[in-house]
Scaffold this active site. Structure first.
Site, PDB file in Angstrom:
ATOM      1  N   ASP A 301       0.876  -1.163   0.000  1.00  0.00           N
ATOM      2  CA  ASP A 301       0.000   0.000   0.000  1.00  0.00           C
ATOM      3  C   ASP A 301       0.921   1.223   0.000  1.00  0.00           C
ATOM      4  O   ASP A 301       2.095   1.143   0.393  1.00  0.00           O
ATOM      5  CB  ASP A 301      -0.946   0.005   1.201  1.00  0.00           C
TER       6      ASP A 301
HETATM    7  C1  BGC Z   1      -4.970   3.318   0.005  1.00  0.00           C
HETATM    8  C2  BGC Z   1      -5.083   2.249  -1.067  1.00  0.00           C
HETATM    9  C3  BGC Z   1      -4.895   2.881  -2.430  1.00  0.00           C
HETATM   10  C4  BGC Z   1      -3.552   3.588  -2.461  1.00  0.00           C
HETATM   11  C5  BGC Z   1      -3.262   4.243  -3.773  1.00  0.00           C
HETATM   12  C6  BGC Z   1      -3.702   4.137  -0.136  1.00  0.00           C
HETATM   13  O1  BGC Z   1      -3.698   5.216   0.736  1.00  0.00           O
HETATM   14  O2  BGC Z   1      -5.002   2.708   1.272  1.00  0.00           O
HETATM   15  O3  BGC Z   1      -6.335   1.616  -1.016  1.00  0.00           O
HETATM   16  O4  BGC Z   1      -4.984   1.914  -3.438  1.00  0.00           O
HETATM   17  O5  BGC Z   1      -3.541   4.591  -1.453  1.00  0.00           O
HETATM   18  O6  BGC Z   1      -4.181   5.239  -4.032  1.00  0.00           O
END
Ligand code: BGC
Length: 605
Positions: A301
């Site tokens: 993530d």
């Molecule tokens: C979120 C993810 C997301 C990623 C990219 C993160 O802050 O938890 O779900 O895919 O950002 O946007």
């Protein structure tokens, strides 16, 4: 170093990896920007683009890839401007909407410095050039609505529709589906994922993944694992008993890997039993690859690889976002803290997926098939809507009725929640517009209850967002008051009161549900919300959605309530496997809405 190695297909990967320098490999295991990886041109390795998400393309993220190109063309470095994103936020959300829509209002940018204004003009033009024919992405209903359809085949179709748009926008890896379990209804991101029930979540994700990947786009199943709250989302330590982990929180991931065949998995921000998910060898290597046979790549993530070297050692292949300093990886290899064969494995895992992606196989920037996307978005909204109450045939609304509509939400609906699941779509059908289109503008009266009204439809909304949990399950006080006052008027006039809930998840209804005749949950119903709601209220469509998670009578009936969202950096999953209805049936022996739906409309076949 082998000469002439070039990425041609999966069989060329070992030779290509062998031909990569340590620095190239060190760069390759992290992104080059927020939503793009870097190419290795001399070996035929292209850059690829991951972007959210599950219920439509988050075009805003792609701006982060466009901005550097605009700056380069202008011969400017980001440092010469204020931070480009801050410059954009100078024009506010409405300004950004205009930027996306290509009608950057000069009055919005007048106040900016000449460089910032010129940058925004060029950015607006670059955005227009980068949009596929057909314009902005479609907003499909988010995961909770998909779960509520209990129709995996339809969810698979939705995956296909989102992936077709991903292709049109040049996105290779779709950052979804989110399959985290609804442990607690206050979770700010519960709207994104399917269910409190691991079986429903598993059955739903399999088809979604197949739908996406059938279009040649990688699905990224997230957030592995148990990312079930937003409070202290980066680093909360979740104390989860092994049985609950295995029986409740892991099955949807396992199904996505083994039955859906997902190409990528996203490692989560949180800790489980003291270990950061993106640094956990047990999760990323022993369970994911060892037990389940996962053969794709794991991406962290955004910002979850808190220790880059430990993450690589644990089995996290790609770190996002980028860029990151490759020297740290080079040093770790040279110091023997990271085996070069381990690094090679990480690179091979990424390449193994990359050879299947449009970035490698060739991009076809087809036009958006809006008619198809709209039809799928509408179908999901229709089939996900849940009729919670329908006394004395309040619904469907009869032909020829005069329908009074109250509640600002009827005009300003909520299509999806906030954060990465946010989608700026080209249109949004409100409940009011949907009713007018179905019954005729003359039959629908907003903001008043005329003497000849046959019924009143009250529309209220609750949203939530990535980044914070909901404070309570209550409706806003003014909405509760609106429902009670309207219901009282309706009782005096002997006409029916129908409540439409445009909500991100459970809301408490005990204070008003006995006073109204019908309750339809349309959830955060995506851009076709109004058409879907009108089709259901009119009986053109039969409400067939079922609750994918428990609506507690009061929040305090939720099994996790004493252990949510935790304190001192820890949250104890004291309820074990008794999540949602499992607790209510076992301990209380009843639920508020046991069958999660009411008798179907008699006049619909
Ligand atoms: C979120 C993810 C997301 C990623 C990219 C993160 O802050 O938890 O779900 O895919 O950002 O946007």
């Amino acid at each position: 170093m082998s000469k002439g190695a070039i990425l041609t297909d999966a069989s060329s990967i070992p030779e290509v990896v062998q031909a990569m320098t340590l620095e190239e490999k060190a760069r390759f295991v992290a992104g080059a920007r927020a939503f793009e990886t870097g190419p290795v041109d001399r070996l035929g390795i292209p850059a690829f683009v991951p972007a959210d998400g599950h219920n439509g393309i988050n075009f805003f993220q792609l701006l982060g890839n466009i901005i550097p190109k605009v700056l380069a063309k202008r011969g400017q470095s980001a440092g010469e401007l204020r931070d480009p994103f801050r410059t954009m936020s100078d024009v506010g959300m409405a300004g950004i909407g205009n930027l996306l829509a290509g009608n950057l209002d000069p009055s919005n940018i007048e106040s900016l410095s000449p460089e910032n204004a010129a940058f925004l003009r060029d950015l607006s033009q670059a955005v227009q050039e980068s949009l596929p024919e057909g314009g902005l992405p479609s907003c499909f209903p988010p995961g909770m609505v998909m779960g509520a359809t209990w129709n995996p085949e339809l969810v698979g179709e939705c995956g296909r529709a989102v992936a077709k748009e991903a292709k049109a926008f040049g996105v290779d890896v779709l950052l979804g589906p989110n399959v985290n379990i609804h442990r607690d209804p206050l979770c700010g991101r519960a709207f994104e994922s399917y269910s409190e029930d691991p079986y429903l979540a598993s059955q739903t994700v399999i088809d979604y993944v197949k739908g996406v990947q059938g279009e040649g786009i990688a699905a990224d199943v997230k957030h592995y694992a148990a990312n079930n709250q937003e409070y202290m989302r980066q680093g909360i330590d979740e104390v989860i008993p092994e049985r609950a982990l295995r029986e409740i929180y892991l099955p949807a991931f396992k199904a996505a890997v083994q039955e859906g065949g997902c190409w990528t998995v996203m490692s989560a921000y949180n800790k489980i039993n003291g270990e950061d998910c993106a640094l956990s060898k047990r999760l990323l290597t022993d369970i994911l690859r060892g037990e389940w046979g996962f053969a794709g790549f794991v991406v962290s993530d955004w910002g979850a690889a808190y220790d880059r070297i430990q993450a690589l050692n644990a089995g996290n292949d790609l770190e996002m976002p980028g860029p990151q300093n490759p020297q740290e990886v080079i040093d770790a290899v040279e110091r023997g803290e990271l085996g070069e064969t381990t690094l090679d494995e990480r690179v091979s895992n990424i390449l193994g997926v990359l050879v299947k992606l449009p970035a490698f196989t060739g991009r076809e920037r087809a036009a958006i098939d809006r008619a198809y996307s709209s039809q799928v978005a509408r179908r999901v909204a229709v089939e996900g809507a849940v009729l919670l109450k329908n006394e004395d045939g309040a619904l469907p609304i009869e032909e020829g009725s005069v329908i009074a509509v109250v509640g600002e939400n009827a005009k300003n609906p909520i299509a999806t929640g906030g954060g990465s699941a946010g989608v700026v779509s080209p249109y949004m059908v409100s409940l009011l517009e949907g009713l007018e289109a179905r019954f005729g503008a003359d039959a629908v009266r907003f903001g008043e209850i005329p003497a000849n009204a046959s019924c009143v439809v009250i529309s209220v909304g609750v949203t939530s967002s990535e980044g914070s949990d909901r404070a309570s399950l209550a409706l806003a006080d003014e909405d509760t008051a609106l429902i009670l006052e309207t219901a009282e008027t309706c009782r005096r006039r002997r006409i029916k009161t129908i409540v439409v809930l445009n909500v991100c998840g459970p809301v408490e209804m005990h204070g008003w549900i006995d006073e109204v005749d019908a309750v339809l949950i349309i959830w955060l119903g995506g851009m076709e919300l109004g058409h879907a709601a009108a089709a259901l209220l009119s009986g053109d469509e039969n409400p067939s959605g079922k609750l994918p998670l428990t609506f507690p009578r009061r929040y305090q009936d939720t099994p996790s309530c004493l252990n949510f969202p935790g304190e001192f950096g820890r949250v104890v999953y004291g309820e074990g496997i008794y999540v949602g209805y499992r607790y209510l049936l076992k301990i209380l022996g009843r639920t508020s809405f046991p069958r999660a739906r009411i008798r179907v409309f008699a006049n619909v076949t």
